[in-house]
Scaffold this motif. Structure first.
Motif, PDB file in Angstrom:
ATOM      1  N   THR A 449      27.132  47.875  31.991  1.00  0.00           N
ATOM      2  CA  THR A 449      28.514  48.314  32.108  1.00  0.00           C
ATOM      3  C   THR A 449      28.827  48.525  33.591  1.00  0.00           C
ATOM      4  N   TYR A 450      30.086  48.412  33.941  1.00  0.00           N
ATOM      5  CA  TYR A 450      30.519  48.740  35.313  1.00  0.00           C
ATOM      6  C   TYR A 450      31.983  49.123  35.257  1.00  0.00           C
ATOM      7  N   ALA A 451      32.466  49.753  36.343  1.00  0.00           N
ATOM      8  CA  ALA A 451      33.856  50.184  36.438  1.00  0.00           C
ATOM      9  C   ALA A 451      34.454  49.637  37.726  1.00  0.00           C
ATOM     10  N   TYR A 452      35.720  49.255  37.669  1.00  0.00           N
ATOM     11  CA  TYR A 452      36.396  48.737  38.861  1.00  0.00           C
ATOM     12  C   TYR A 452      37.875  49.108  38.797  1.00  0.00           C
ATOM     13  N   PRO A 453      38.535  49.300  39.922  1.00  0.00           N
ATOM     14  CA  PRO A 453      37.944  49.401  41.259  1.00  0.00           C
ATOM     15  C   PRO A 453      37.133  50.683  41.382  1.00  0.00           C
ATOM     16  N   PRO A 455      35.183  52.712  44.651  1.00  0.00           N
ATOM     17  CA  PRO A 455      35.915  53.929  44.348  1.00  0.00           C
ATOM     18  C   PRO A 455      37.307  53.660  43.745  1.00  0.00           C
ATOM     19  N   PHE A 456      37.747  54.634  42.954  1.00  0.00           N
ATOM     20  CA  PHE A 456      39.017  54.571  42.240  1.00  0.00           C
ATOM     21  C   PHE A 456      39.995  55.544  42.888  1.00  0.00           C
ATOM     22  N   VAL A 457      41.146  55.011  43.355  1.00  0.00           N
ATOM     23  CA  VAL A 457      42.197  55.818  43.982  1.00  0.00           C
ATOM     24  C   VAL A 457      43.420  55.770  43.067  1.00  0.00           C
ATOM     25  N   PRO A 458      43.658  56.788  42.244  1.00  0.00           N
ATOM     26  CA  PRO A 458      44.743  56.720  41.251  1.00  0.00           C
ATOM     27  C   PRO A 458      46.112  56.407  41.845  1.00  0.00           C
ATOM     28  N   SER A 459      46.415  56.953  43.032  1.00  0.00           N
ATOM     29  CA  SER A 459      47.733  56.716  43.624  1.00  0.00           C
ATOM     30  C   SER A 459      47.932  55.265  44.012  1.00  0.00           C
ATOM     31  N   ARG A 460      46.844  54.541  44.241  1.00  0.00           N
ATOM     32  CA  ARG A 460      46.925  53.143  44.641  1.00  0.00           C
ATOM     33  C   ARG A 460      46.629  52.193  43.484  1.00  0.00           C
ATOM     34  N   ASP A 461      45.624  52.534  42.679  1.00  0.00           N
ATOM     35  CA  ASP A 461      45.119  51.604  41.673  1.00  0.00           C
ATOM     36  C   ASP A 461      45.683  51.830  40.275  1.00  0.00           C
ATOM     37  N   ASN A 462      46.308  52.967  40.042  1.00  0.00           N
ATOM     38  CA  ASN A 462      46.873  53.336  38.738  1.00  0.00           C
ATOM     39  C   ASN A 462      45.792  53.640  37.703  1.00  0.00           C
ATOM     40  N   VAL A 463      44.888  52.686  37.439  1.00  0.00           N
ATOM     41  CA  VAL A 463      43.838  52.915  36.450  1.00  0.00           C
ATOM     42  C   VAL A 463      42.529  52.334  36.951  1.00  0.00           C
ATOM     43  N   VAL A 464      41.421  52.845  36.421  1.00  0.00           N
ATOM     44  CA  VAL A 464      40.102  52.249  36.614  1.00  0.00           C
ATOM     45  C   VAL A 464      39.714  51.621  35.276  1.00  0.00           C
ATOM     46  N   ARG A 465      39.066  50.450  35.341  1.00  0.00           N
ATOM     47  CA  ARG A 465      38.698  49.722  34.122  1.00  0.00           C
ATOM     48  C   ARG A 465      37.187  49.818  33.906  1.00  0.00           C
ATOM     49  N   ILE A 466      36.793  50.222  32.728  1.00  0.00           N
ATOM     50  CA  ILE A 466      35.391  50.349  32.353  1.00  0.00           C
ATOM     51  C   ILE A 466      35.050  49.155  31.463  1.00  0.00           C
ATOM     52  N   VAL A 467      34.088  48.339  31.914  1.00  0.00           N
ATOM     53  CA  VAL A 467      33.768  47.067  31.266  1.00  0.00           C
ATOM     54  C   VAL A 467      32.437  47.186  30.515  1.00  0.00           C
ATOM     55  N   TYR A 468      32.384  46.567  29.345  1.00  0.00           N
ATOM     56  CA  TYR A 468      31.177  46.596  28.535  1.00  0.00           C
ATOM     57  C   TYR A 468      31.210  45.417  27.573  1.00  0.00           C
ATOM     58  N   ASP A 469      30.107  45.163  26.904  1.00  0.00           N
ATOM     59  CA  ASP A 469      30.012  44.066  25.953  1.00  0.00           C
ATOM     60  C   ASP A 469      29.939  44.625  24.533  1.00  0.00           C
ATOM     61  N   VAL A 470      30.717  44.031  23.631  1.00  0.00           N
ATOM     62  CA  VAL A 470      30.752  44.467  22.228  1.00  0.00           C
ATOM     63  C   VAL A 470      30.136  43.370  21.361  1.00  0.00           C
ATOM     64  N   PRO A 471      29.010  43.639  20.691  1.00  0.00           N
ATOM     65  CA  PRO A 471      28.333  42.583  19.925  1.00  0.00           C
ATOM     66  C   PRO A 471      29.101  42.138  18.687  1.00  0.00           C
ATOM     67  N   GLU A 472      29.858  43.056  18.057  1.00  0.00           N
ATOM     68  CA  GLU A 472      30.653  42.720  16.879  1.00  0.00           C
ATOM     69  C   GLU A 472      31.837  43.684  16.813  1.00  0.00           C
TER      70      GLU A 472
END
Length: 538
Positions: A449-453, A455-472
């Motif tokens: 798993t990883y998160a981007y962006p 570092p996360f700056v809410p005033s600039r990036d609005n949201v941070v995205r957390i990525v992962y794999d779902v087998p089913e």
């Protein structure tokens, strides 16, 4: 299909050579996966190439892959993550091997960002050299301006002086930099140094090197001295050689006829006066020239109302079709971040979407949502457009959710009157780093798993995205903890199988903004728990 090379400088202007499939240079570039960040705030083009801010990456459409320049100077300045590209400029009119300038900035750890110098390529991006930040020496306490010697405050610190905008003046072999507290600076190949341009003080609308004058050349200082018009934010050199400089106090203009024998320039300052024939707002953030078949090219001006400014000021877009003789306000009440134009169309990137006009701003259509060509992609919510640019082949929009591309042939469909007409399909470029890759590399690490962006700056990036794999297909629970392992937020999503994302806006369960710090997260998926870390910075 004609090959298009896209240079991406990503965190969140130019031509690249038309490299062929067997180009040695292309083979020297290092493959990379997706954008480094989905916040795209700088765009500029020359020919069929596009430069985007702010980490240097190349997308070759024919190869359908992203690349990064294998250049030691670029790697040293950008590879460690200490610098970002804040501004870009290319020598327009040259489609092969143009001169490219990239203005660098870094986080000072305080409330301002610092000037990190420049990366310069004279061969279309094949190699780069460094140029210094536009700063003074400690003894630079005066400025010679025509017949006058003016007192000046030397700007010696990087903080507050990042290169916010750049413009190349090919005929004079000159580069202009709008450098915040350092003001408007000029670089010539002959001098190989930055010189300070003297703009009018806030108390005047004109300054002329042939007329004796006396005022302090300095941005606003803690002791009350200095002028807002000496804080430069944007710069443009138009087809006539006229230089336009946007500041916190308005719009400055200097024509070729305003250049004195010593090379110093006279300037005229335009400010809002509450009438339609002026700027809507005082803070001039962006400038763009529109190519027109007959007459002088219009100059479009994106401006903001100052905090606590006059009630006569409003944020919006202005245009001068005649070199500053008259102004119009075709779009008022919107925060315009950037402007781009073709001969018959104007595009304004705003916080509320993309505005499009084919009537020189008399009427506008708004693009708030987009239809993507790839069925497995999704563009969440309304477009927050931070940048816009055009190339001969496409329209490009930089957003907080990635980089959008629309074929030029589809652009007229943005103005379709028929509400039943199908919308055009956009191509979306976003961060694409796989989880659990079959063949991990240094550029594509083995992560669950990883998160981007990040570092996360809410005033600039609005949201941070957390990525992962779902087998089913299943319900996925994402839990976010502070550094003391107290749970601050739980997010649940019903997900299909495959690579998925959950977004977090940096708030706790009650909706309150969380403080700066390191946050840990867990993803409960497929009967297992995977973990990651997010650095949140306010």
């Amino acid at each position: 299909m004609k090959r298009i090379l896209i240079w991406l400088c990503v965190l969140g202007l130019g031509s690249a050579p038309a490299w062929g499939q067997d180009s040695p240079r292309l083979q020297e570039l290092r493959p990379t996966m997706g954008l480094a960040s989905n916040t795209v705030q700088e765009l500029a083009s020359a020919g069929d190439s596009l430069w985007v801010g702010p980490l240097l990456t190349v997308y070759a459409e024919e190869d359908e892959r992203l690349f990064t320049p294998d250049d030691p100077v670029v790697e040293e300045r950008l590879g460690t993550g200490s610098n970002i590209v804040l501004s870009l400029a290319t020598e327009t009119g040259r489609e092969e091997r143009p001169t490219v300038w990239a203005g660098l900035a870094f986080d000072t750890g305080g409330s301002t960002i610092g000037a990190g110098g420049f990366l310069v390529s004279t061969d279309g991006g094949e190699s780069f050299a460094e140029r210094p930040a536009p700063l003074d020496g400690p003894a630079d306490s005066t400025v010679t301006y025509g017949t006058s010697t003016l007192p000046a405050v030397p700007i010696t610190q990087e903080a507050g002086s990042p290169p916010r905008d750049l413009a190349i003046e090919p005929r004079a072999d000159t580069v202009w930099a709008a450098a915040g507290r350092s003001g408007l600076r000029r670089w010539t190949a002959q001098d190989s140094a930055w010189t300070r341009s003297v703009l009018p003080p806030d108390t005047s609308t004109r300054v002329d090197p042939s007329t004796p004058t006396d005022f302090l050349v300095a941005p606003p200082l803690d002791d009350g001295r200095g002028f807002q018009n000496h804080r430069a934010l944007s710069v443009l050199v138009d087809e006539t050689g006229t230089v336009w400089a946007g500041t916190v106090a308005g719009l400055n203009r200097s024509t070729p006829e305003d250049v004195g024998p010593s090379g110093d320039r006279a300037w005229r300052l335009f400010r809002p006066d509450g009438t339609p024939n002026s700027l809507p707002g005082q803070v001039v953030l962006g400038l763009a020239e529109q190519p027109r078949p007959n007459g002088r090219n219009p100059v479009w001006i994106a401006s903001l109302r100052t905090d606590g400014g006059s009630v006569l000021q409003r944020s919006g877009l202005a245009v001068t079709p005649d070199g500053g003789a008259t102004f119009r306000q075709p779009l008022v009440g919107e925060q315009v971040n950037d402007v781009a134009a073709r001969r018959t169309r104007v595009y304004a990137a705003t916080e509320n979407g993309l505005f499009v006009s084919d009537t020189q701003g008399k009427t506008w259509r708004t693009v708030e949502e987009v239809l993507l060509a790839e069925a497995n992609q999704a563009f969440p919510g309304t477009i927050t457009a931070r940048a816009v640019e055009v190339t001969p082949a496409a329209l490009w929009v930089g957003t907080t959710e990635g980089l959008l591309r629309l074929d030029r042939a589809d652009e007229p469909r943005l103005l379709a009157e028929d509400p039943e007409a199908p919308p055009p399909e956009w191509q979306l470029f976003r961060t694409e780093v796989p989880v659990n890759p079959e063949e991990p590399t240094e550029q594509v690490p083995d992560v669950e798993t990883y998160a981007y962006p990040n570092p996360f700056v809410p005033s600039r990036d609005n949201v941070v995205r957390i990525v992962y794999d779902v087998p089913e297909p299943q319900t996925v629970e994402v839990s976010i903890y502070d550094f003391g392992m107290s749970r601050v937020r739980t997010l649940e999503e019903q997900e299909p199988a495959g690579r998925q994302e959950t977004v977090w806006d940096g708030t706790d369960a009650s909706g309150l903004r969380l403080p700066t710090g390191t946050y840990l997260y867990t993803v409960e998926v497929g009967g297992t728990t995977v973990r990651g870390k997010i650095l949140l910075t306010n």
